[in-house]
Design a protein around this motif. Sequence first.
Motif, mmCIF file in Angstrom:
data_model
loop_
_atom_site.group_PDB
_atom_site.id
_atom_site.type_symbol
_atom_site.label_atom_id
_atom_site.label_comp_id
_atom_site.label_asym_id
_atom_site.label_seq_id
_atom_site.Cartn_x
_atom_site.Cartn_y
_atom_site.Cartn_z
ATOM 1 N N GLU A 153 41.105 48.090 40.499
ATOM 2 C CA GLU A 153 41.287 49.474 40.935
ATOM 3 C C GLU A 153 42.422 49.574 41.943
ATOM 4 O OE1 GLU A 153 37.697 51.164 42.362
ATOM 5 O OE2 GLU A 153 36.603 50.900 40.479
ATOM 6 N N THR A 154 42.507 48.581 42.829
ATOM 7 C CA THR A 154 43.586 48.580 43.817
ATOM 8 C C THR A 154 44.947 48.449 43.144
ATOM 9 O OG1 THR A 154 42.128 47.594 45.484
ATOM 10 C CG2 THR A 154 44.500 47.382 45.837
ATOM 11 N N ALA A 155 45.013 47.568 42.140
ATOM 12 C CA ALA A 155 46.291 47.310 41.472
ATOM 13 C C ALA A 155 46.799 48.524 40.704
ATOM 14 C CB ALA A 155 46.150 46.115 40.527
ATOM 15 N N VAL A 156 45.882 49.323 40.154
ATOM 16 C CA VAL A 156 46.300 50.454 39.320
ATOM 17 C C VAL A 156 46.152 51.795 40.023
ATOM 18 C CG1 VAL A 156 45.667 49.167 37.239
ATOM 19 C CG2 VAL A 156 44.035 50.769 38.248
ATOM 20 N N LEU A 210 48.782 46.381 36.206
ATOM 21 C CA LEU A 210 47.834 45.281 36.403
ATOM 22 C C LEU A 210 48.424 43.972 35.917
ATOM 23 C CD1 LEU A 210 45.050 44.218 37.157
ATOM 24 C CD2 LEU A 210 44.240 44.917 34.885
ATOM 25 N N ARG A 211 49.108 44.000 34.782
ATOM 26 C CA ARG A 211 49.717 42.780 34.256
ATOM 27 C C ARG A 211 50.771 42.240 35.221
ATOM 28 N NH1 ARG A 211 47.538 39.396 31.767
ATOM 29 N NH2 ARG A 211 48.315 38.206 33.534
ATOM 30 N N ASP A 212 51.599 43.130 35.764
ATOM 31 C CA ASP A 212 52.616 42.712 36.738
ATOM 32 C C ASP A 212 51.961 42.127 37.984
ATOM 33 O OD1 ASP A 212 54.581 43.574 35.026
ATOM 34 O OD2 ASP A 212 54.898 45.494 36.046
ATOM 35 N N LYS A 251 32.282 39.913 39.901
ATOM 36 C CA LYS A 251 32.601 41.107 39.113
ATOM 37 C C LYS A 251 32.978 42.270 40.013
ATOM 38 C CE LYS A 251 30.682 44.102 35.511
ATOM 39 N NZ LYS A 251 29.502 44.371 34.634
ATOM 40 N N THR A 252 32.242 42.433 41.128
ATOM 41 C CA THR A 252 32.542 43.521 42.055
ATOM 42 C C THR A 252 33.930 43.364 42.654
ATOM 43 O OG1 THR A 252 30.198 43.780 42.609
ATOM 44 C CG2 THR A 252 31.800 44.686 44.162
ATOM 45 N N ILE A 253 34.261 42.141 43.063
ATOM 46 C CA ILE A 253 35.570 41.890 43.671
ATOM 47 C C ILE A 253 36.680 42.099 42.648
ATOM 48 C CG2 ILE A 253 37.052 40.118 44.692
ATOM 49 C CD1 ILE A 253 34.567 38.957 46.016
ATOM 50 N N VAL A 254 36.477 41.578 41.451
ATOM 51 C CA VAL A 254 37.500 41.724 40.407
ATOM 52 C C VAL A 254 37.741 43.199 40.092
ATOM 53 C CG1 VAL A 254 37.961 41.352 37.947
ATOM 54 C CG2 VAL A 254 37.163 39.457 39.360
#
Length: 298
Positions: A113-116, A265-267, A105-108
Amino acid sequence: MSYYAQRRGKLLLAVGALIGAVLAASGMLESSQEFLPEGTIALVDGAEISTSGYLSLLEQMSKDKRSPLQSADRRQVLNRLIEEKLLIARGLELNLAYGDPRVRKTIVNAMIETAVSEVASARPADSELKRFYADNSSYFTQPVQLRVLRMVFRGADGELRARRAHLALADEPWQQVQQRLADEDILSLPTSLLPINKMRGYLGPTLTDLAANRAKGSYSDVQVDGSGYSILLLVDMQQGSPPRFDSIREQVNSEYLRRAGDDALRDYLDQLRDGADVVIDQDLLHKLDALDADGNPG
């Protein structure tokens, strides 16, 4: 070479190996600085600790510390970063990233957060926000609001009294008929305008839709309402209208960034999936689908 000379040589080699192992375990024997990439303060099994990150951490620590940082403080911070790298590497070796739900969960969350992050920090121009607002005006429009009065009739003679009240409304005021023939409404309706969604909480969807589709000032036929009967009067109704852009600019901006973040995030997930080798047990999925088709829980 004599026997004693050979034993002495082997003993020196063994002692040297032992000293080297002790020094390595204590951290006193470190890789030569010549092998450090530029901008790196330390290497831990090939994993870099950046100089900029280390200095930034020292700066943050110095702000929280009343006295100036000492050499021991700086060493301690570096040692903590090294130990962090070691723990992360060991955790990966133990497959904690896949086996521990908390780690997953932490990694996800970190990857999301990185993606957005780039989108979240963006500042869209007013022209872009106004275009977005115009394309999605219904989302920002206030819902229909209703003001409704209700008569309730319960008991064995409830239907009879409701029919008499409906006929009497043709000649008598609402309040007079209500006082004479209706029962007290346990869940009395607010006298102010209510959004249609809140009104459904009082009347339920069927009666609310019935009231909303009436002409203002008109009353309904007798309606079966749970264990009794009801008559509804639509006192007032206000259609929702989109507010001025300037009055909800921040709300528009937040929604714009939220949707842009979802798209980013979807991309990102699509790119990851396109570059991955994903194999799915389709036979198992078909078996589960067959269970659903048979009406079994699945």
